[in-house]
Design a protein around this motif. Structure first.
Motif, PDB file in Angstrom:
ATOM      1  N   SER A  10     -44.657   9.840  58.264  1.00 11.79           N
ATOM      2  CA  SER A  10     -45.456  10.870  58.918  1.00 11.79           C
ATOM      3  C   SER A  10     -45.525  10.614  60.419  1.00 11.79           C
ATOM      4  CB  SER A  10     -46.869  10.925  58.322  1.00 11.79           C
ATOM      5  OG  SER A  10     -47.591   9.729  58.591  1.00 11.79           O
ATOM      6  N   GLY A  11     -45.593   9.332  60.818  1.00 11.22           N
ATOM      7  CA  GLY A  11     -45.616   9.006  62.242  1.00 11.22           C
ATOM      8  C   GLY A  11     -44.326   9.382  62.931  1.00 11.22           C
ATOM      9  N   VAL A  12     -43.194   9.078  62.290  1.00  9.02           N
ATOM     10  CA  VAL A  12     -41.896   9.431  62.867  1.00  9.02           C
ATOM     11  C   VAL A  12     -41.768  10.939  63.007  1.00  9.02           C
ATOM     12  CG1 VAL A  12     -39.403   9.378  62.495  1.00  9.02           C
ATOM     13  CG2 VAL A  12     -40.764   7.348  62.027  1.00  9.02           C
ATOM     14  N   SER A  13     -42.205  11.667  62.002  1.00 12.90           N
ATOM     15  CA  SER A  13     -42.118  13.128  62.052  1.00 12.90           C
ATOM     16  C   SER A  13     -42.938  13.682  63.215  1.00 12.90           C
ATOM     17  CB  SER A  13     -42.610  13.728  60.731  1.00 12.90           C
ATOM     18  OG  SER A  13     -41.782  13.334  59.650  1.00 12.90           O
ATOM     19  N   GLN A  14     -44.136  13.140  63.407  1.00 12.93           N
ATOM     20  CA  GLN A  14     -44.974  13.589  64.526  1.00 12.93           C
ATOM     21  C   GLN A  14     -44.307  13.294  65.870  1.00 12.93           C
ATOM     22  OE1 GLN A  14     -49.357  12.601  64.121  1.00 12.93           O
ATOM     23  NE2 GLN A  14     -48.590  11.574  62.295  1.00 12.93           N
ATOM     24  N   VAL A  15     -43.720  12.089  65.987  1.00 15.48           N
ATOM     25  CA  VAL A  15     -43.070  11.691  67.237  1.00 15.48           C
ATOM     26  C   VAL A  15     -41.888  12.600  67.543  1.00 15.48           C
ATOM     27  CG1 VAL A  15     -41.646   9.897  68.312  1.00 15.48           C
ATOM     28  CG2 VAL A  15     -43.812   9.293  67.207  1.00 15.48           C
ATOM     29  N   MET A  16     -41.016  12.799  66.565  1.00 16.51           N
ATOM     30  CA  MET A  16     -39.809  13.594  66.805  1.00 16.51           C
ATOM     31  C   MET A  16     -40.158  15.043  67.128  1.00 16.51           C
ATOM     32  SD  MET A  16     -37.310  11.474  66.671  1.00 16.51           S
ATOM     33  CE  MET A  16     -35.794  12.393  66.360  1.00 16.51           C
ATOM     34  N   GLU A  17     -41.154  15.601  66.451  1.00 22.37           N
ATOM     35  CA  GLU A  17     -41.571  16.972  66.743  1.00 22.37           C
ATOM     36  C   GLU A  17     -42.122  17.059  68.164  1.00 22.37           C
ATOM     37  OE1 GLU A  17     -44.599  20.434  65.020  1.00 22.37           O
ATOM     38  OE2 GLU A  17     -44.479  18.461  64.032  1.00 22.37           O
ATOM     39  N   HIS A  18     -42.929  16.071  68.535  1.00 15.70           N
ATOM     40  CA  HIS A  18     -43.504  16.048  69.886  1.00 15.70           C
ATOM     41  C   HIS A  18     -42.414  15.970  70.955  1.00 15.70           C
ATOM     42  CE1 HIS A  18     -45.820  14.823  73.374  1.00 15.70           C
ATOM     43  NE2 HIS A  18     -45.172  13.670  73.417  1.00 15.70           N
ATOM     44  N   LEU A  19     -41.437  15.078  70.753  1.00 19.34           N
ATOM     45  CA  LEU A  19     -40.375  14.926  71.739  1.00 19.34           C
ATOM     46  C   LEU A  19     -39.526  16.187  71.840  1.00 19.34           C
ATOM     47  CD1 LEU A  19     -39.265  11.231  71.050  1.00 19.34           C
ATOM     48  CD2 LEU A  19     -40.608  12.092  72.991  1.00 19.34           C
ATOM     49  N   ARG A  20     -39.241  16.816  70.706  1.00 20.85           N
ATOM     50  CA  ARG A  20     -38.462  18.054  70.726  1.00 20.85           C
ATOM     51  C   ARG A  20     -39.208  19.147  71.476  1.00 20.85           C
ATOM     52  NH1 ARG A  20     -33.296  16.725  69.753  1.00 20.85           N
ATOM     53  NH2 ARG A  20     -33.066  15.516  67.839  1.00 20.85           N
ATOM     54  N   GLU A  21     -40.519  19.215  71.236  1.00 20.18           N
ATOM     55  CA  GLU A  21     -41.319  20.228  71.918  1.00 20.18           C
ATOM     56  C   GLU A  21     -41.333  20.010  73.430  1.00 20.18           C
ATOM     57  OE1 GLU A  21     -45.128  19.987  70.103  1.00 20.18           O
ATOM     58  OE2 GLU A  21     -44.598  21.276  68.401  1.00 20.18           O
ATOM     59  N   ARG A  22     -41.224  18.741  73.849  1.00 19.25           N
ATOM     60  CA  ARG A  22     -41.212  18.425  75.276  1.00 19.25           C
ATOM     61  C   ARG A  22     -39.819  18.590  75.894  1.00 19.25           C
ATOM     62  NH1 ARG A  22     -45.942  15.505  77.057  1.00 19.25           N
ATOM     63  NH2 ARG A  22     -47.624  16.625  75.989  1.00 19.25           N
TER      64      ARG A  22
ATOM     65  N   ARG B 271     -38.596   3.897  58.959  1.00 20.37           N
ATOM     66  CA  ARG B 271     -38.709   4.797  60.110  1.00 20.37           C
ATOM     67  C   ARG B 271     -37.345   5.144  60.695  1.00 20.37           C
ATOM     68  NH1 ARG B 271     -43.466   1.756  63.373  1.00 20.37           N
ATOM     69  NH2 ARG B 271     -42.224  -0.005  62.650  1.00 20.37           N
ATOM     70  N   TYR B 272     -36.458   4.171  60.782  1.00 24.84           N
ATOM     71  CA  TYR B 272     -35.152   4.449  61.367  1.00 24.84           C
ATOM     72  C   TYR B 272     -34.373   5.443  60.509  1.00 24.84           C
ATOM     73  CZ  TYR B 272     -30.400   4.124  63.015  1.00 24.84           C
ATOM     74  OH  TYR B 272     -29.159   4.449  63.485  1.00 24.84           O
ATOM     75  N   ALA B 273     -34.438   5.283  59.204  1.00 24.97           N
ATOM     76  CA  ALA B 273     -33.706   6.188  58.314  1.00 24.97           C
ATOM     77  C   ALA B 273     -34.174   7.624  58.492  1.00 24.97           C
ATOM     78  CB  ALA B 273     -33.873   5.748  56.862  1.00 24.97           C
ATOM     79  N   LEU B 274     -35.489   7.821  58.610  1.00 25.57           N
ATOM     80  CA  LEU B 274     -35.997   9.176  58.804  1.00 25.57           C
ATOM     81  C   LEU B 274     -35.623   9.688  60.186  1.00 25.57           C
ATOM     82  CD1 LEU B 274     -37.588  11.635  57.950  1.00 25.57           C
ATOM     83  CD2 LEU B 274     -39.686  10.473  58.667  1.00 25.57           C
ATOM     84  N   TYR B 275     -35.731   8.835  61.195  1.00 26.20           N
ATOM     85  CA  TYR B 275     -35.322   9.223  62.548  1.00 26.20           C
ATOM     86  C   TYR B 275     -33.874   9.716  62.535  1.00 26.20           C
ATOM     87  CZ  TYR B 275     -32.656   8.031  66.749  1.00 26.20           C
ATOM     88  OH  TYR B 275     -31.742   8.036  67.776  1.00 26.20           O
ATOM     89  N   ALA B 276     -32.981   8.948  61.890  1.00 29.55           N
ATOM     90  CA  ALA B 276     -31.562   9.323  61.853  1.00 29.55           C
ATOM     91  C   ALA B 276     -31.360  10.662  61.145  1.00 29.55           C
ATOM     92  CB  ALA B 276     -30.755   8.227  61.165  1.00 29.55           C
ATOM     93  N   ARG B 277     -32.109  10.878  60.074  1.00 26.50           N
ATOM     94  CA  ARG B 277     -31.978  12.145  59.341  1.00 26.50           C
ATOM     95  C   ARG B 277     -32.453  13.321  60.189  1.00 26.50           C
ATOM     96  NH1 ARG B 277     -35.324  14.992  56.031  1.00 26.50           N
ATOM     97  NH2 ARG B 277     -36.832  13.318  55.764  1.00 26.50           N
TER      98      ARG B 277
ATOM     99  N   GLU C 197     -28.849   7.225  67.903  1.00 27.13           N
ATOM    100  CA  GLU C 197     -28.427   6.017  68.625  1.00 27.13           C
ATOM    101  C   GLU C 197     -29.445   4.910  68.383  1.00 27.13           C
ATOM    102  OE1 GLU C 197     -27.571   4.263  73.134  1.00 27.13           O
ATOM    103  OE2 GLU C 197     -28.168   6.358  72.856  1.00 27.13           O
ATOM    104  N   ARG C 198     -28.986   3.828  67.803  1.00 23.62           N
ATOM    105  CA  ARG C 198     -29.875   2.689  67.605  1.00 23.62           C
ATOM    106  C   ARG C 198     -29.587   1.650  68.675  1.00 23.62           C
ATOM    107  NH1 ARG C 198     -30.733  -0.827  62.112  1.00 23.62           N
ATOM    108  NH2 ARG C 198     -28.961  -2.063  62.810  1.00 23.62           N
TER     109      ARG C 198
END
Length: 356
Positions: free
Chosen positions: A173-185, A205-211, A221-222
């Motif tokens: 859930s934290g990764v999802s919030q972060v990625m949505e926030h960054l995309r919005e910015r 977290r990395y697996a979800l980030y990559a997906r 990019e890791r």
């Protein structure tokens, strides 16, 4: 030389009881934080504590434990106290445990003991139960099972599937919030800074980030932390080295051409993010104009940077309180049929700072 009469070495519960004019059991209840259940008045509690202090009484916890089969001591296994997040967990655990009538004995080096298959620290102490921060790393799980198998335990941080009690954090859930926030910015080249490049990943977290990157049409990019040049080969994966390694990584990342570096970096935790931020700024880059930085944990230190850190706040206080409730329930219940594992999954909350 013998200690003088009346010293802490000689004072007994009986002497305190005689001086205070109460029964020995009443003294025991007060000094072992059981006044409420024993229905002892505040005035009597105050008199007993005053007399105990005047006489210099100090309880022998080990002797008490041998006598009643309980020591009212709980173990807490956390991976290093140089990370303020884990230090705060210790502080919270001690405060909450004290209110429940327990003391806390920490072990912050259990991961190093596991690496060398050394005897567990808490296995040599008569603790009643243990709170354990553990990752899905199977070798660590096996080690903990060997040294804690006879002691009630509640695991912290990650879910378990072996019938153990646990309080876990939903990192997805934290990764999802972060990625949505960054995309919005408007960030599109988002990298992930992960400490353990050469070790099997143990964080979802990395697996979800990559997906999420793939779903957005971005190649993930890791970035691995720069290794530290120290005699201790474990230094790059301990809490002590994360700030420094993050700083060195920031310097190296800043040296890349602007077209060859990400525009945002999601860091494994706040210590890495704080180090990365310092390295980028030291190299002359602007955060977030040149590179945005995000962390995980929500430690106070991140809010006192030149620009407050954007981070996912982990509910450490709620986690410890829930785990202590589970553990004390196990220690105090007489219901032999209630052996179903108890569990709770908590969610981090994105705290938007000025680094994104």
């Amino acid at each position: 030389m013998n200690a003088p009469k009346g010293s802490a070495m000689h004072v007994s519960l009986r002497e305190v009881a005689e001086r205070a004019g109460v029964a020995r059991g009443t003294v025991s209840s007060v000094l072992n934080n059981r006044s409420v259940e024993a229905r002892i008045s505040p005035e009597t509690q105050a008199r007993i504590r005053r007399v105990a202090e005047e006489l210099g009484y100090r309880p022998n916890r080990l002797a008490q434990g041998l006598g009643k089969g309980r020591t009212n001591i709980l173990g807490l296994m956390i991976p290093g106290l140089r990370n303020p997040f884990f230090l705060s967990l210790l502080e919270i655990a001690e405060e909450r445990a004290l209110r429940a009538g327990y003391d806390v004995l920490p072990d912050s080096a259990f991961q190093m003991r596991a690496a060398y298959d050394m005897q567990g620290k808490l296995s040599g102490w008569p603790v009643d139960g243990i709170l354990i921060w553990v990752t899905p790393d199977q070798s660590l799980v096996d080690y903990l099972g060997k040294w804690t198998q006879d002691v009630p335990a509640v695991y912290l941080g990650y879910p378990r599937d072996d019938g153990s009690d646990f309080v876990a954090i939903n990192r997805d859930s934290g990764v999802s919030q972060v990625m949505e926030h960054l995309r919005e910015r408007g960030y599109r080249r988002i990298a992930y800074l992960y400490p353990w490049e050469d070790l099997q990943p143990v964080d979802s977290r990395y697996a979800l980030y990559a997906r999420l990157c793939a779903e957005a049409g971005q190649v993930p990019e890791r970035i691995a932390l720069e290794p530290l040049d120290r005699p201790n080969t474990m230094s790059a994966i301990t809490q002590a080295g994360l700030r420094e390694a993050g700083l060195m990584t920031g310097l190296k990342l800043a040296a890349r051409a602007a077209t060859d570096r990400p525009d945002a970096v999601v860091c494994h935790n706040d210590l890495v993010a704080i180090g990365l931020f310092s390295g980028l700024r030291r190299a002359g880059l602007l955060v977030p104009q040149d590179i945005a930085v995000v962390g995980f944990d929500g430690i106070d230190e991140g809010q006192y940077l030149e620009k407050p850190l954007t981070t996912v706040v982990t509910p450490g206080e709620e986690m410890i309180e829930a785990a202590l409730e589970m553990l004390t329930y196990r220690l105090n219940t007489t219901n032999e049929t209630d052996r179903q594992p108890r569990s709770l999954i908590l969610h981090g909350v994105l705290r938007i700072g000025e680094t994104t």
